[in-house]
Design an enzyme around this catalytic site. Structure first.
Site, PDB file in Angstrom:
ATOM      1  CG  HIS A  16     -46.827 -41.085 -17.840  1.00 24.13           C
ATOM      2  ND1 HIS A  16     -47.209 -39.766 -17.812  1.00 24.13           N
ATOM      3  CD2 HIS A  16     -46.979 -41.501 -19.121  1.00 24.13           C
ATOM      4  CE1 HIS A  16     -47.586 -39.395 -19.033  1.00 24.13           C
ATOM      5  NE2 HIS A  16     -47.461 -40.431 -19.848  1.00 24.13           N
ATOM      6  CE  LYS A  40     -45.907 -33.707 -28.983  1.00 19.21           C
ATOM      7  NZ  LYS A  40     -46.256 -34.764 -28.040  1.00 19.21           N
ATOM      8  NE  ARG A  89     -53.689 -43.435 -23.165  1.00 16.45           N
ATOM      9  CZ  ARG A  89     -53.489 -42.200 -23.570  1.00 16.45           C
ATOM     10  NH1 ARG A  89     -53.591 -41.217 -22.743  1.00 16.45           N
ATOM     11  NH2 ARG A  89     -53.203 -41.944 -24.821  1.00 16.45           N
ATOM     12  CB  SER A 127     -49.543 -35.426 -20.471  1.00 18.23           C
ATOM     13  OG  SER A 127     -48.665 -36.344 -19.880  1.00 18.23           O
TER      14      SER A 127
END
Length: 183
Positions: A16, A40, A89, A127
């Site tokens: 990040h 979440k 990614r 993460s």
């Protein structure tokens, strides 16, 4: 031009931060925007994540850290941003991010999405990967800034594996065990 880099950043990783640094060279201002997602269960509170990101980006003068809830496009309009910055990614990221970009375009034609390919050394990093490694006692010191690694280790009541390396010893091969059969 103002760019919004939205995400949960729970925790923010070196991947990040690489993207933020590169974005800071491309845009007048980059707002790292932590999404408040009630669905979440994050490791860190929004306030903790804001502090972590602020400390990690303090050397970049054109970075601002903020939080929001609701639609990213609405937040971007409120902040007068023209760009949503997103990292890619892998091909799987592209499919999800392209769908999101198209959806956002239906909500606001004034906001563009700019994709930056993740640097090779961070192409595997997320993460979730960081949290999973830490949860099982692995070292994350090479994946996140030191102050965040300490925060994560504290969440899992662990010390850094780098400070307490696990010693391993070679196990000699088993000798052949003869098994007698009953006749």
């Amino acid at each position: 031009m103002i760019a919004i880099y939205p995400g949960s950043f729970d925790p923010i990783t070196l991947g990040h931060l690489d993207l933020i640094g590169r974005g800071s060279r491309l845009f007048e201002r980059v707002i790292v925007a932590v999404l408040r997602n009630p669905n979440k269960m994050p490791l860190f509170s929004v306030e903790q994540r804001l502090d972590q990101i602020s400390l990690s980006t303090q050397h970049l003068p054109n970075i601002e850290v903020d939080s929001f809830d609701g639609l990213t496009v609405n937040y971007a309009q409120m902040r007068q941003a023209q760009v949503l910055l997103r990292g890619l990614r892998a091909v799987s990221d592209f499919e999800v991010e392209l769908q999101m970009a198209h959806t956002n375009k239906t909500l606001s034609t004034q906001i563009e999405t700019v994709f930056l390919a993740t640097s090779n050394e961070y192409s595997f990093l997320s993460s979730s990967v960081v949290k999973e490694i830490a949860r099982f006692g692995g070292s994350i010191d090479h994946l996140v800034p030191p102050h965040i690694a300490l925060d994560i280790y504290q969440c899992y009541n662990q010390n850094s594996p780098m400070l307490n390396p696990i010693s391993t010893e070679a196990i000699s091969p088993l000798k052949s065990i003869s098994v007698e059969r009953e006749a």
